[in-house]
Scaffold this active site. Structure first.
Site, PDB file in Angstrom:
ATOM      1  N   GLU A  93       0.830  -1.214   0.000  1.00 28.51           N
ATOM      2  CA  GLU A  93       0.000   0.000   0.000  1.00 28.51           C
ATOM      3  C   GLU A  93       0.857   1.254   0.000  1.00 28.51           C
ATOM      4  O   GLU A  93       1.941   1.281   0.583  1.00 28.51           O
ATOM      5  CB  GLU A  93      -0.858   0.033   1.267  1.00 28.51           C
ATOM      6  N   CYS A 338      -3.332   1.712   8.002  1.00 30.77           N
ATOM      7  CA  CYS A 338      -2.268   1.001   7.305  1.00 30.77           C
ATOM      8  C   CYS A 338      -2.560  -0.495   7.231  1.00 30.77           C
ATOM      9  O   CYS A 338      -2.857  -1.131   8.229  1.00 30.77           O
ATOM     10  CB  CYS A 338      -0.966   1.253   8.063  1.00 30.77           C
TER      11      CYS A 338
HETATM   12  S1  SF4 Z   1       2.529   0.106  12.916  1.00 29.90           S
HETATM   13 FE1  SF4 Z   1       3.951  -1.457  13.690  1.00 29.90          FE
HETATM   14  S2  SF4 Z   1       3.253  -3.408  12.764  1.00 29.90           S
HETATM   15 FE2  SF4 Z   1       2.272  -1.707  11.627  1.00 29.90          FE
HETATM   16  S3  SF4 Z   1       3.618  -1.352   9.867  1.00 29.90           S
HETATM   17 FE3  SF4 Z   1       4.245   0.108  11.485  1.00 29.90          FE
HETATM   18  S4  SF4 Z   1       5.864  -0.958  12.611  1.00 29.90           S
HETATM   19 FE4  SF4 Z   1       4.804  -2.501  11.404  1.00 29.90          FE
END
Ligand code: SF4
Length: 348
Positions: A93, A338
């Site tokens: 993404e 995300c």
């Molecule tokens: S929030 Fe944590 S688990 Fe999610 S992509 Fe970022 S580092 Fe990785």
């Protein structure tokens, strides 16, 4: 496959010479890729090159970019989220976040992520692999092409932990800065923090890029170690106080202030006592706290904090002498967090 995206002007001159052409042919490819940021991304379209050179490049497996389009999701506020396919058919993404003056590209550095943050859809899947610099840069071209605007700012806040892919990260930053002509000061590298890697980031940046002027953003999300381990289990091997010490050294080494990201989770880390604890941790330090409202995802029990509580928390930090701002969530509807678009595509 050899991806021309990410090649410096010198790399492209060398390629031209290696295939029996004058160095200026390499400069023509450079201009075609970066100055025009060509939408078609096809070697056949570089018509300024002799036909036999174009054919040779294609026969040898050269390409401009290697990602494919999978899905797009446009939020009401104009934020565009793209799901792109890698050659090995993984989904990654990236997000384009427009304002009147800026277009910020939020880029992924890995397919999946090993850090297992409890609030994150990407972390649920674990790590598949790290991205190559060319794959990181291709995300910028896709965003520019889909939004028909030049990207002005970059944040490495998409899928993955950038410091676990530090070499390709720095290669991509070199190209973003020199080839895409985006100043390092407009680039933010966001990390959960990996032991010893903050120092390594500044050292390698000076070695490879000659400078370290991008912003380091630490995903802190907690005011003490116990709370942090609950939210980010992988944080157990790096004490929060050591992270702050390493950040103080980063400020000394680079002259750049560090940004701390703090995701407000209702009933978890949003009390005024946490604001006081965070202030004690960061006092006397050239830094800035960025409060973020959480984009809820189905599989996770964390809840979004109310705006009122967020403002109280912000005021407490401010009154304690901590530089603080509140980053509004963009793309605030489904698929905004995300990893969600990739997850939804897999579930289909
Ligand atoms: S929030 Fe944590 S688990 Fe999610 S992509 Fe970022 S580092 Fe990785």
């Amino acid at each position: 496959m050899k991806n021309l995206l990410g090649s410096s002007i010198k790399d492209l001159e060398d390629i031209a010479i290696n295939y029996g052409h004058a160095a200026f042919r390499g400069r023509q490819i450079y201009k075609w890729i970066y100055n025009y940021r060509n939408k078609k991304k096809n070697i056949d379209q570089i018509e300024i090159l002799p036909y036999d050179f174009r054919k040779k490049l294609k026969d040898e497996g050269f390409k401009v970019g290697e990602l494919g389009f999978k899905e797009r999701y446009l939020a009401n506020d104009g934020t565009l989220k793209l799901l792109l396919a890698t050659n090995d058919n993984e989904g990654i993404e990236c997000v384009g976040i427009p304002t009147e003056k800026r277009l910020t590209a939020c880029l992924s550095s890995q397919v999946g992520c090993p850090m297992d943050c409890k609030f994150c859809a990407t972390g649920k899947e674990g790590l598949k692999r790290s991205l190559k610099a060319g794959e990181i840069l291709d995300q910028i071209l896709f965003i520019e092409n889909e939004m028909d605007r030049k990207v002005t700012n970059i944040v490495f806040m998409g899928m993955g932990e950038p410091l676990l892919n530090i070499d390709e990260l720095l290669l991509s930053i070199r190209s973003i800065n020199e080839d895409f002509q985006i100043s390092q000061r407009k680039i933010t590298v966001s990390t959960v923090a990996i032991p010893k890697m903050i120092k390594k980031l500044s050292t390698k940046s000076f070695q490879i890029l000659g400078k370290c002027q991008f912003t380091l953003a630490i995903s802190l999300h907690a005011s003490n170690q116990k709370m942090r381990e609950m939210i980010i289990p992988s944080a157990s091997n790096y004490d929060i106080k050591n992270i702050i010490e390493d950040c103080r050294q980063f400020v000394k080494d680079t002259g750049r202030r560090v940004s701390f990201e703090y995701l407000m989770l209702s009933g978890v880390n949003d009390k005024l006592e946490h604001a006081n604890e965070l202030s004690d941790l960061l006092r006397g330090f050239q830094c800035h706290v960025n409060l973020i409202q959480y984009n809820q995802i189905d599989e996770v029990e964390y809840k979004r904090v109310s705006l009122k509580n967020l403002q109280l928390f912000q005021s407490r930090l401010f009154n304690n002498g901590i530089a603080v701002s509140f980053r509004k969530s963009r793309g605030l509807d489904k698929n905004a967090a995300c990893g969600q678009l990739r997850q939804n595509a897999k579930n289909k």
